[in-house]
Design a protein around this motif. Structure first.
Motif, PDB file in Angstrom:
ATOM      1  N   HIS A 185       0.819  -1.208   0.000  1.00  0.00           N
ATOM      2  CA  HIS A 185       0.000   0.000   0.000  1.00  0.00           C
ATOM      3  C   HIS A 185       0.856   1.263   0.000  1.00  0.00           C
ATOM      4  CE1 HIS A 185      -3.950  -1.834   0.127  1.00  0.00           C
ATOM      5  NE2 HIS A 185      -3.420  -2.771   0.895  1.00  0.00           N
ATOM      6  N   GLU A 186       1.994   1.235   0.673  1.00  0.00           N
ATOM      7  CA  GLU A 186       2.905   2.375   0.586  1.00  0.00           C
ATOM      8  C   GLU A 186       3.428   2.528  -0.837  1.00  0.00           C
ATOM      9  OE1 GLU A 186       6.040   2.606   3.426  1.00  0.00           O
ATOM     10  OE2 GLU A 186       4.711   2.537   5.168  1.00  0.00           O
ATOM     11  N   ARG A 196       1.961   1.745  -3.589  1.00  0.00           N
ATOM     12  CA  ARG A 196       0.912   2.305  -4.448  1.00  0.00           C
ATOM     13  C   ARG A 196       0.853   3.829  -4.326  1.00  0.00           C
ATOM     14  NH1 ARG A 196      -5.223   0.542  -3.369  1.00  0.00           N
ATOM     15  NH2 ARG A 196      -4.600   1.321  -1.313  1.00  0.00           N
ATOM     16  N   ASP A 197       1.157   4.341  -3.153  1.00  0.00           N
ATOM     17  CA  ASP A 197       1.015   5.780  -2.908  1.00  0.00           C
ATOM     18  C   ASP A 197       2.292   6.575  -3.149  1.00  0.00           C
ATOM     19  OD1 ASP A 197      -1.623   5.308  -2.174  1.00  0.00           O
ATOM     20  OD2 ASP A 197      -1.129   5.095  -0.045  1.00  0.00           O
TER      21      ASP A 197
END
Length: 342
Positions: A275-276, A278-279
């Protein structure tokens, strides 16, 4: 039958397999599985096979018994000699690299070349009981690059109990027919950032139990994955369209049902990494090979991306990371004089 001259062996180098995703884990339309996959130059299996007085295996490997069984089966098939296999560099097991199938097929090809006998890859796969789920490794070992296979035709009684046939490779056994190649492409020279996480290594009975609990996936979700693979990921690779490829990979990772089921069993650190990634502006796309724990990413800012991964390594989330590229050719085999082959 001719055997390579005494004092010589066969060295084989076979690339690891990266999985973008299995495609159809529903199976209601008559076929199941299929995979979008890629050959990675590093890590790679390296092994040496030579004629010996007794069939044997040496070197560090988790698959010694399976290698022995395959060498004995091939000896009968080829009417060949006893042989020794030394694993010079093993693929990491249970990481998402296709290590078992690749190792067995590579050793089988080396033995066949030692005997100077043409043995089809499908026959080697049958003898070692592989290829029953994914058609990736059994096709990539001869081709390399990016590949999409068409999976397996379902038997007539599939609908009666899909769990009998939606199985991990270890339990699916040998394929009655090697999965057909639908797409085979050279992968562009985009560096692949391999990330070995401290995640869950799912294999054996826990993997079987997970398959039974998770599959079959909804029909609409299998359609979504197939569309992303065939109309987004593969065309982007064919056109060397890096932004389109990254969009397709991120959609496979974060928007498809089956991949999300694979991610959810991983510990919090792996979920955080994905998730990190992706951002972050320095990570263009991220994926996880099968159920992990190996992840992979693409970046145009390697200094920043690796600095971030170094921080995650300090936190115990990441074990190792490095850049490699795709291998756009099959396994490499060559004769080597014994004593100089390592």
């Amino acid at each position: 039958m001719t055997v390579l001259e005494p004092g010589w062996g066969i060295s084989v180098r076979a690339a690891a397999r990266l999985s973008f995703t299995l495609i159809d884990l529903n199976g209601s339309t008559g076929r199941r599985n299929g995979m979008a996959s890629l050959s990675l130059r590093d890590p790679a299996l390296r092994a040496t096979v030579w004629q010996d007085g007794e069939t044997g295996v040496s070197g560090e490997t988790e698959f010694g018994e399976e290698i022995l069984a395959l060498l004995r089966a091939l000896r009968e098939t080829c009417d060949g000699p006893a042989a020794h296999c030394r694993i010079d560099h093993a693929l990491p097991a249970h990481h998402g690299f296709g290590s078992k199938t690749t190792t067995l097929l590579a050793v089988g090809k080396a033995y066949a070349q030692l005997c100077e006998r043409p043995v089809d890859t499908a026959e080697i796969a049958r003898l070692c009981g592989r290829g029953g789920t994914s058609g990736a490794s059994v096709n990539l070992i001869d081709r390399g690059g990016f590949l999409v296979d068409g999976g397996h035709a379902n038997p007539a009684d599939f609908a009666d109990d899909p769990h009998r046939y939606l199985l991990p490779s270890r339990f699916a056994g040998a394929a009655t027919r090697k999965p057909p190649v639908l797409v085979t492409l050279e992968f562009p020279a985009w560096p692949v950032l391999v990330i070995i996480t401290e995640g869950l290594e799912l294999h054996g009975k826990p993997e079987l139990d997970w398959f039974r609990a998770t599959l079959p996936i909804p029909y609409e979700e299998a359609c979504r994955t197939a569309h992303l693979v065939l109309m987004n990921l593969a065309p982007a690779i064919a056109e060397a369209d890096y932004p389109a490829f990254c969009r397709a990979l991120d959609r496979l990772t974060f928007e498809t049902h089956y991949k999300q089921e694979q991610v959810v069993i991983q510990p919090p650190g792996v979920k955080r990494l994905l998730h990190e990634a992706r951002d972050r502006s320095d990570i263009d796309a991220v994926g996880m090979s099968v159920t992990g724990p190996m992840c992979f990413a693409f970046t145009r800012d390697p200094a920043s991306a690796t600095a971030w991964l170094a921080e995650l390594r300090e936190e115990g989330i990441v074990r190792d990371f490095y850049f490699t590229t795709a291998q756009n050719h099959g396994a490499e085999l060559s004769g080597v004089p014994l004593g100089l082959e390592a």
